[in-house]
Scaffold this motif. Sequence first.
Motif, PDB file in Angstrom:
ATOM      1  N   ALA A 362       0.807  -1.215   0.000  1.00 53.32           N
ATOM      2  CA  ALA A 362       0.000   0.000   0.000  1.00 53.32           C
ATOM      3  C   ALA A 362       0.844   1.271   0.000  1.00 53.32           C
ATOM      4  N   ARG A 363       2.073   1.198   0.464  1.00 52.24           N
ATOM      5  CA  ARG A 363       2.910   2.399   0.500  1.00 52.24           C
ATOM      6  C   ARG A 363       3.272   2.894  -0.897  1.00 52.24           C
ATOM      7  N   LEU A 364       3.060   2.056  -1.905  1.00 56.75           N
ATOM      8  CA  LEU A 364       3.363   2.444  -3.283  1.00 56.75           C
ATOM      9  C   LEU A 364       2.151   3.061  -3.991  1.00 56.75           C
ATOM     10  N   ALA A 365       1.031   3.188  -3.286  1.00 55.39           N
ATOM     11  CA  ALA A 365      -0.224   3.571  -3.943  1.00 55.39           C
ATOM     12  C   ALA A 365      -0.158   4.933  -4.606  1.00 55.39           C
ATOM     13  N   ASN A 366       0.625   5.874  -4.053  1.00 55.24           N
ATOM     14  CA  ASN A 366       0.650   7.231  -4.579  1.00 55.24           C
ATOM     15  C   ASN A 366       1.611   7.415  -5.751  1.00 55.24           C
ATOM     16  N   LEU A 367       2.357   6.388  -6.120  1.00 54.89           N
ATOM     17  CA  LEU A 367       3.241   6.501  -7.268  1.00 54.89           C
ATOM     18  C   LEU A 367       2.413   6.638  -8.540  1.00 54.89           C
ATOM     19  N   PRO A 368       2.799   7.504  -9.457  1.00 55.90           N
ATOM     20  CA  PRO A 368       1.995   7.699 -10.678  1.00 55.90           C
ATOM     21  C   PRO A 368       2.015   6.497 -11.611  1.00 55.90           C
ATOM     22  N   GLY A 433     -10.849  -5.184  -7.645  1.00 54.06           N
ATOM     23  CA  GLY A 433     -10.871  -5.956  -6.410  1.00 54.06           C
ATOM     24  C   GLY A 433      -9.477  -6.271  -5.898  1.00 54.06           C
ATOM     25  N   ALA A 434      -8.565  -6.607  -6.810  1.00 54.79           N
ATOM     26  CA  ALA A 434      -7.188  -6.873  -6.409  1.00 54.79           C
ATOM     27  C   ALA A 434      -6.517  -5.623  -5.848  1.00 54.79           C
ATOM     28  N   MET A 435      -6.799  -4.467  -6.455  1.00 54.06           N
ATOM     29  CA  MET A 435      -6.232  -3.218  -5.954  1.00 54.06           C
ATOM     30  C   MET A 435      -6.761  -2.893  -4.563  1.00 54.06           C
ATOM     31  N   LEU A 436      -8.026  -3.152  -4.322  1.00 53.46           N
ATOM     32  CA  LEU A 436      -8.587  -2.957  -2.989  1.00 53.46           C
ATOM     33  C   LEU A 436      -7.940  -3.901  -1.984  1.00 53.46           C
ATOM     34  N   TRP A 437      -7.661  -5.104  -2.402  1.00 53.42           N
ATOM     35  CA  TRP A 437      -7.092  -6.125  -1.510  1.00 53.42           C
ATOM     36  C   TRP A 437      -5.691  -5.738  -1.042  1.00 53.42           C
ATOM     37  N   ARG A 444      -7.591   8.521  -6.767  1.00 53.78           N
ATOM     38  CA  ARG A 444      -6.984   8.811  -8.072  1.00 53.78           C
ATOM     39  C   ARG A 444      -6.791   7.539  -8.882  1.00 53.78           C
ATOM     40  N   ASN A 445      -6.252   6.492  -8.235  1.00 48.96           N
ATOM     41  CA  ASN A 445      -6.006   5.240  -8.945  1.00 48.96           C
ATOM     42  C   ASN A 445      -7.299   4.611  -9.438  1.00 48.96           C
ATOM     43  N   LEU A 446      -8.348   4.670  -8.627  1.00 56.05           N
ATOM     44  CA  LEU A 446      -9.616   4.080  -9.035  1.00 56.05           C
ATOM     45  C   LEU A 446     -10.202   4.807 -10.239  1.00 56.05           C
ATOM     46  N   VAL A 447     -10.139   6.125 -10.246  1.00 55.63           N
ATOM     47  CA  VAL A 447     -10.676   6.887 -11.375  1.00 55.63           C
ATOM     48  C   VAL A 447      -9.908   6.571 -12.651  1.00 55.63           C
ATOM     49  N   VAL A 448      -8.562   6.582 -12.560  1.00 57.72           N
ATOM     50  CA  VAL A 448      -7.744   6.314 -13.742  1.00 57.72           C
ATOM     51  C   VAL A 448      -7.963   4.893 -14.252  1.00 57.72           C
ATOM     52  N   VAL A 449      -8.016   3.922 -13.331  1.00 58.59           N
ATOM     53  CA  VAL A 449      -8.187   2.523 -13.745  1.00 58.59           C
ATOM     54  C   VAL A 449      -9.586   2.298 -14.297  1.00 58.59           C
TER      55      VAL A 449
END
Length: 549
Positions: A362-368, A433-437, A444-449
Motif C-alpha cells: 500500500a505504500r506504493l499507492a501514490n506513485l503515478p 478488487g485486487a487493488m482494494l485487496w 486517483r487510482n480508481l478513477v484512472v483505472v
Amino acid sequence: MTSNLWPLLRVQLKTSMRTSYERMTGTNSPWGTLLFPLFGLAFIPLLIMFAAGWVTLYFRLALIEQQHLTLVLALSAGQLISLAFGVLYVISVFYFGKDLPILVPLPLRPGEIVLAKFVGILMGEYVTMAPVVLPALAIYGLLSEVGPLYIPMALVIYLMLPVVPLVISALFTLLMMRLTSLPRNRDLFRVLGALLGIGLALTIQFISRMRQGSVSVDDLLTNQQPLIQGLSQYLVTSAWATDALKAGSPSLGLPPFLLFLGVVGVALVILVLVAEAIFFGGLLGSDETRSAGPALRRADLVRETSRVRSAGWAVFVREVRLLNRNPSFLTAAIFPPLMIPFFTVLPLTQPGGPLGDGTDIARLANLPHIPVIALGAMLFVNSISTVSASAISREGRWFWISQSLPVMPRVQVQAKLLHSLLFYLVNLAVLIGAMLWVGLATPRNLVVVLVGGLLTSLVTGYSGLLIDVIRPSLNWTDPQQAMKSNLNSVFALMFNLILGGVIGLGAALLYWLARPAFLPGVLVILGLLALVLGRVTVALADRRYMEYE
C-alpha cells in the motif's frame, strides 16, 4: 479393435493436420508452407523467456545439488497444463465434432472412436506444452551428466507426458456427458460440468501449493527441502519420469521409466473400457438443438414475436445466445482470463513472494506508475481472451445468416464489440478488487483505472475484431477450432502487445516531458487508439462482410 483403429487414426490425423494447415496459412495451397517460418519466429521470444528461467533455476538448485528439481517442475507444469486444458479439448472433440454423424453409423467400436480422437487431442497438447517442457529437458541434458539413453528416454517421456492428465479429463468428460444426457437443460449441465472440471484443476493446484508450504527457490536454498517430496504426492508420474532421466546409467533409470510407461498403458486401457461402456450413451441426443420443455403456446408465440427491438440490440442478444448456448464457446471464453491471472498471482502469495512475506504494497499507492501498470495488466488479460478475435469466426458456415440480415455490418460489429465488453468488464472488476485487496485503490487510482479500463477494453475489443474481420476462420469442423484453435487470437495477442508497447512509449515520453499531464495523457492515448481502431474496423467490415464465403 486393432484392424479398424489404424485406418481411423490415420484419417483423424490427416483431417486434423489439413485443418490446422488451412487455419494457420489461410489457404490450402502448398505455397502456404512458406508462412511456417514466420510462425516459428513469433514463438522464439517465448522459448527464450522460458529457457532463461530454467537456466537460472538450474544453477540456483545446483547450489544444493538438487538440479533434478528442474525436471520435476517442468514435467509437473506440463501435466498441469494438459489437465487444465484437457476438459475443454475433450468435450469439444468427443461430443461436438462434425464427423460424429459419419463415424457412428460405421462398424466401429466406441473405444476405437474415442482412442482415435484422443490421439488427435494429444497432438495439440504437444504444441501447448512445448514452450514450457522442451527448454527444460534440453537445458538439463546440456548442463548435467546424463546417461546415454537420456535423449531417447526424454523424447518418449515428452510424448507420453500428457496421456495420464488427458485420460483423467476424458474420464471426467465421459462420465459427465453420460450423467447429463437428460431431456432437460443438457447444455446448462455441460457448461457447469466443464466449469466444474476447471475448478477442480484449480483446486488441486491450490491445495498442492498450500500443502507444499514454502516452495520458492530461496526457501530451498535456505532449508534444503526437496520439492520432489511434495510434488510426488500429486503427480507421481512426474517423479518417475525425473528418476528415469536424472540417473547416470541405464540400469538405474530403466525401472522408473518402465513404471512410467506401464501407468500410461493402464490409463489408456481404462479409457477404452470406460468408452466402450458409456460413450454412446453420452452421445445420444448430443446434436439436439432445443432442450425438451413445455410446449410453446400460441399466446406465448404471439407475445414473443410481437416484441420490437432495435437492430443493434437484437444482434447483441443473438451474440450472447450464440456463445452462451455452446459449452465449448462459453468455457473457452471464460477459462483463459480467469486461469492465467490465478496462476500468476498464486505464486506471489506464497511464502517468499512479494505478497506473502508481509510486504507493505500500500505504500506504493501514490506513485503515478501504479494505475498505468494496472492498465497494462488489464490489456494483457483482455488480450488473451478469445471472445472478440473469434466473434465472426464463431458463426462458421452459418455466417450467411448475418449476410442476409437487414442490418448494416458496422452495426453487427458494434454489437459484437458490446458483447466482448461484458467479459472485459469482469476483468476490470477483478482488477479493481485486487487493488482494494493490496491497498492500492486510492481515489486517483480508481478513477484512472476505471476510465482507462473502459478505454483499454475498447482498444482490445476493436483490435480482436479487426483481426477477425481481416481473416475470419469460418470453415471449422468443431466449435473448439473456432475459439481455442483459432490463430486469430494469437495474432490479436501479438497486435495488442505491439499496441501496449506504443502506449508504454507514449507514457514514458509524457512522464519525462510533461509529468503533470502523465496520467491524463495516457487516457488520451487510449482514447485515440480506440477511436482509430473503431473507425478502421467498422469501415473494413462494411466493405468485406459480403465477400466472405
